[in-house]
Design a protein around this motif. Sequence first.
Motif, PDB file in Angstrom:
ATOM      1  N   VAL A 113       0.932  -1.192   0.147  1.00  0.00           N
ATOM      2  CA  VAL A 113      -0.029  -0.106   0.006  1.00  0.00           C
ATOM      3  C   VAL A 113       0.887   1.180   0.078  1.00  0.00           C
ATOM      4  O   VAL A 113       0.677   2.364  -0.929  1.00  0.00           O
ATOM      5  CB  VAL A 113      -0.828  -0.004   1.234  1.00  0.00           C
ATOM      6  N   GLY A 114       1.919   1.397   0.948  1.00  0.00           N
ATOM      7  CA  GLY A 114       2.939   2.445   0.998  1.00  0.00           C
ATOM      8  C   GLY A 114       2.421   3.547   2.098  1.00  0.00           C
ATOM      9  O   GLY A 114       1.245   3.710   2.177  1.00  0.00           O
ATOM     10  N   ARG A 115       3.516   4.204   2.414  1.00  0.00           N
ATOM     11  CA  ARG A 115       3.341   4.961   3.363  1.00  0.00           C
ATOM     12  C   ARG A 115       3.056   6.530   2.936  1.00  0.00           C
ATOM     13  O   ARG A 115       3.414   6.723   1.967  1.00  0.00           O
ATOM     14  CB  ARG A 115       4.336   5.000   4.717  1.00  0.00           C
ATOM     15  N   ILE A 116       2.383   7.348   3.556  1.00  0.00           N
ATOM     16  CA  ILE A 116       2.206   8.822   3.373  1.00  0.00           C
ATOM     17  C   ILE A 116       3.633   9.683   3.506  1.00  0.00           C
ATOM     18  O   ILE A 116       4.450   9.166   4.257  1.00  0.00           O
ATOM     19  CB  ILE A 116       1.381   9.458   4.406  1.00  0.00           C
ATOM     20  N   LYS A 117       3.930  10.482   2.459  1.00  0.00           N
ATOM     21  CA  LYS A 117       5.028  11.185   2.440  1.00  0.00           C
ATOM     22  C   LYS A 117       5.152  11.873   3.530  1.00  0.00           C
ATOM     23  O   LYS A 117       4.059  12.633   4.011  1.00  0.00           O
ATOM     24  CB  LYS A 117       5.172  11.865   1.190  1.00  0.00           C
ATOM     25  N   GLY A 118       6.051  11.934   4.368  1.00  0.00           N
ATOM     26  CA  GLY A 118       6.498  12.942   5.507  1.00  0.00           C
ATOM     27  C   GLY A 118       5.814  11.956   6.750  1.00  0.00           C
ATOM     28  O   GLY A 118       6.626  12.303   8.005  1.00  0.00           O
ATOM     29  N   ILE A 119       5.557  10.762   6.592  1.00  0.00           N
ATOM     30  CA  ILE A 119       5.542   9.909   7.880  1.00  0.00           C
ATOM     31  C   ILE A 119       6.905   8.949   7.837  1.00  0.00           C
ATOM     32  O   ILE A 119       6.893   8.116   6.977  1.00  0.00           O
ATOM     33  CB  ILE A 119       4.437   8.975   7.691  1.00  0.00           C
ATOM     34  N   ASP A 120       7.533   8.792   8.860  1.00  0.00           N
ATOM     35  CA  ASP A 120       8.629   8.204   8.952  1.00  0.00           C
ATOM     36  C   ASP A 120       8.414   6.569   9.229  1.00  0.00           C
ATOM     37  O   ASP A 120       8.806   5.864   8.665  1.00  0.00           O
ATOM     38  CB  ASP A 120       9.462   8.777  10.090  1.00  0.00           C
ATOM     39  N   ARG A 121       7.456   6.362  10.368  1.00  0.00           N
ATOM     40  CA  ARG A 121       7.135   5.168  10.749  1.00  0.00           C
ATOM     41  C   ARG A 121       5.698   5.231  11.073  1.00  0.00           C
ATOM     42  O   ARG A 121       5.226   5.540  12.114  1.00  0.00           O
ATOM     43  CB  ARG A 121       7.995   4.604  11.736  1.00  0.00           C
ATOM     44  N   PRO A 122       4.835   4.515  10.102  1.00  0.00           N
ATOM     45  CA  PRO A 122       3.129   4.310  10.667  1.00  0.00           C
ATOM     46  C   PRO A 122       3.355   3.655  11.750  1.00  0.00           C
ATOM     47  O   PRO A 122       3.908   2.656  12.341  1.00  0.00           O
ATOM     48  CB  PRO A 122       3.037   3.548   9.373  1.00  0.00           C
ATOM     49  N   GLY A 123       2.110   3.969  12.613  1.00  0.00           N
ATOM     50  CA  GLY A 123       1.914   3.507  13.976  1.00  0.00           C
ATOM     51  C   GLY A 123       0.381   2.639  13.932  1.00  0.00           C
ATOM     52  O   GLY A 123      -0.155   3.110  13.134  1.00  0.00           O
ATOM     53  N   LEU A 124       0.517   1.683  14.992  1.00  0.00           N
ATOM     54  CA  LEU A 124      -0.452   1.048  15.046  1.00  0.00           C
ATOM     55  C   LEU A 124      -1.504   1.616  16.224  1.00  0.00           C
ATOM     56  O   LEU A 124      -1.046   1.752  17.245  1.00  0.00           O
ATOM     57  CB  LEU A 124      -0.355  -0.376  15.560  1.00  0.00           C
ATOM     58  N   LEU A 125      -2.849   1.965  15.763  1.00  0.00           N
ATOM     59  CA  LEU A 125      -3.765   2.682  16.543  1.00  0.00           C
ATOM     60  C   LEU A 125      -4.814   1.840  16.989  1.00  0.00           C
ATOM     61  O   LEU A 125      -5.475   1.256  15.806  1.00  0.00           O
ATOM     62  CB  LEU A 125      -4.024   3.995  15.766  1.00  0.00           C
ATOM     63  N   SER A 126      -5.438   1.970  18.010  1.00  0.00           N
ATOM     64  CA  SER A 126      -6.573   1.076  18.523  1.00  0.00           C
ATOM     65  C   SER A 126      -7.215   2.006  19.310  1.00  0.00           C
ATOM     66  O   SER A 126      -6.748   2.756  19.907  1.00  0.00           O
ATOM     67  CB  SER A 126      -6.451  -0.325  18.831  1.00  0.00           C
ATOM     68  N   THR A 127      -8.795   1.950  19.442  1.00  0.00           N
ATOM     69  CA  THR A 127      -9.686   2.534  20.358  1.00  0.00           C
ATOM     70  C   THR A 127      -9.725   1.660  21.602  1.00  0.00           C
ATOM     71  O   THR A 127     -10.285   0.567  21.235  1.00  0.00           O
ATOM     72  CB  THR A 127     -10.824   2.918  20.041  1.00  0.00           C
ATOM     73  N   LEU A 128      -9.335   2.049  22.763  1.00  0.00           N
ATOM     74  CA  LEU A 128      -9.573   1.212  23.975  1.00  0.00           C
ATOM     75  C   LEU A 128     -10.725   1.478  24.813  1.00  0.00           C
ATOM     76  O   LEU A 128     -10.972   2.839  25.024  1.00  0.00           O
ATOM     77  CB  LEU A 128      -8.036   1.202  24.762  1.00  0.00           C
ATOM     78  N   PRO A 129     -11.392   0.877  25.471  1.00  0.00           N
ATOM     79  CA  PRO A 129     -12.273   0.981  26.436  1.00  0.00           C
ATOM     80  C   PRO A 129     -11.851   2.038  27.668  1.00  0.00           C
ATOM     81  O   PRO A 129     -10.651   1.935  28.232  1.00  0.00           O
ATOM     82  CB  PRO A 129     -12.924  -0.111  26.686  1.00  0.00           C
ATOM     83  N   SER A 130     -12.869   2.982  28.010  1.00  0.00           N
ATOM     84  CA  SER A 130     -12.543   3.716  29.549  1.00  0.00           C
ATOM     85  C   SER A 130     -14.083   3.585  30.333  1.00  0.00           C
ATOM     86  O   SER A 130     -14.993   3.162  29.707  1.00  0.00           O
ATOM     87  CB  SER A 130     -12.205   4.999  29.363  1.00  0.00           C
TER      88      SER A 130
ATOM     89  N   VAL B 292      -2.606  13.049   4.698  1.00  0.00           N
ATOM     90  CA  VAL B 292      -1.744  13.272   3.394  1.00  0.00           C
ATOM     91  C   VAL B 292      -1.443  14.820   3.377  1.00  0.00           C
ATOM     92  O   VAL B 292      -0.557  15.187   3.382  1.00  0.00           O
ATOM     93  CB  VAL B 292      -2.312  12.641   2.047  1.00  0.00           C
ATOM     94  N   GLN B 293      -2.767  15.414   3.278  1.00  0.00           N
ATOM     95  CA  GLN B 293      -2.675  17.096   3.124  1.00  0.00           C
ATOM     96  C   GLN B 293      -1.905  17.636   4.298  1.00  0.00           C
ATOM     97  O   GLN B 293      -0.999  18.654   4.077  1.00  0.00           O
ATOM     98  CB  GLN B 293      -3.967  17.667   3.074  1.00  0.00           C
ATOM     99  N   GLU B 294      -2.087  17.343   5.429  1.00  0.00           N
ATOM    100  CA  GLU B 294      -1.591  17.810   6.774  1.00  0.00           C
ATOM    101  C   GLU B 294       0.013  17.558   6.530  1.00  0.00           C
ATOM    102  O   GLU B 294       0.807  18.541   6.808  1.00  0.00           O
ATOM    103  CB  GLU B 294      -2.171  17.429   8.044  1.00  0.00           C
ATOM    104  N   PHE B 295       0.534  16.264   6.464  1.00  0.00           N
ATOM    105  CA  PHE B 295       1.963  16.148   6.436  1.00  0.00           C
ATOM    106  C   PHE B 295       2.488  16.747   5.111  1.00  0.00           C
ATOM    107  O   PHE B 295       3.922  17.113   5.141  1.00  0.00           O
ATOM    108  CB  PHE B 295       2.328  14.483   6.483  1.00  0.00           C
ATOM    109  N   SER B 296       1.813  16.932   4.064  1.00  0.00           N
ATOM    110  CA  SER B 296       2.605  17.738   2.674  1.00  0.00           C
ATOM    111  C   SER B 296       2.659  19.114   3.242  1.00  0.00           C
ATOM    112  O   SER B 296       3.529  19.584   2.974  1.00  0.00           O
ATOM    113  CB  SER B 296       1.293  17.617   1.608  1.00  0.00           C
ATOM    114  N   ARG B 297       1.660  19.553   4.098  1.00  0.00           N
ATOM    115  CA  ARG B 297       1.842  20.960   4.525  1.00  0.00           C
ATOM    116  C   ARG B 297       3.160  21.096   5.347  1.00  0.00           C
ATOM    117  O   ARG B 297       3.881  21.902   5.332  1.00  0.00           O
ATOM    118  CB  ARG B 297       0.675  21.567   5.133  1.00  0.00           C
TER     119      ARG B 297
END
Length: 332
Positions: free
Chosen positions: A112-129, A324-329
């Motif tokens: 798929v490929g990473r967004i330009k400007g992102i060094d290392r994609p991170g794994l994100l999840s929504t956890l309960p509170s 993508v737009q934000e990291f391009s900026r």
Amino acid sequence: MKRIAIDAMGGDHAPKAVVEGVNQALASYNDIEIILYGDETKIREHLTATERVSIVHTDEKINSDDEPAKAIRQKKQASMVLAAKAVKDGEADAVLSAGNTGALLAAGLFVVGRIKGIDRPGLLSTLPSMGGQGFDMLDLGANAESTAKYLHQYAILGSFYAKNVRGVANPRIGLLNNGTEASKGDPLRKETYQLLSEDSTLNFIGNIEARELLNGVADVVVTDGFTGNAVLKTVEGTALSIMGQLKSSINAGGLRAKLGALLLKPSLMTLKQTLDYSDAGGAVLFGLKAPVVKAHGSSDAKSIVSTIRQIRTMLETDVVGQSVQEFSRIEE
């Protein structure tokens, strides 16, 4: 129409749980189209939906014990690889798999490929509170080692996700640390604290401690992948242990305990729902050119539906496009 490529053969209960979840999702959402990759005969045993779903047959799949990068290179016809390739080729908008986490990370990065400007994609999840609102946390294991720059990027990505997918207007960003004071932590945490403090676009609330996570102290929690993965497994294990202990105590407590449980049933159900991480969907490999989402390996149909709903929201709000737009900026 939102097109989602799904690895039907990934996960402990595949393809049954995956396909049953697809059946339910197609019945609930009329603006999605599903492409299932895997053994067609096994998939059709469970597929009841007839519209907006197609199957791409392959006998090859990536197993849970396969070495991730090697599997992606050598098993080019595997269901997971074909699903990722569909996104790269513009045949689908997002990828979902409950299979080998490392292999999916590799497919996301190399196919798929990473967004330009992102060094290392991170794994994100929504956890309960405990308040029910939940919190987003990253990195949860995509990168065992991190730099302050990576963690700063995770804060930006997490803020985007919380705003666009979960509807949090001004997400509170917390840095997981061993104390709340600004002077606490190792060099990585101290440098990250400085970067986050200086970024006026973020609602950075400072350091937070692990014991406060489930109290809803922050909307986005940033940490390195090693720590994040340990916290994730602890939260999951604690939730399962609490519910298991309650059930055991009630069963062993005789008639009085069972009567009490009957009276408390609505409250116990609310507690179960609060601690149920499966409702939030899967873990997003955030920082790629398209949504790549990892459902839990033990996912049932309910979890698959939740993950498809999550992907649908991501596509609807174009959270990746905005990133993508934000990291391009920022690059400019």
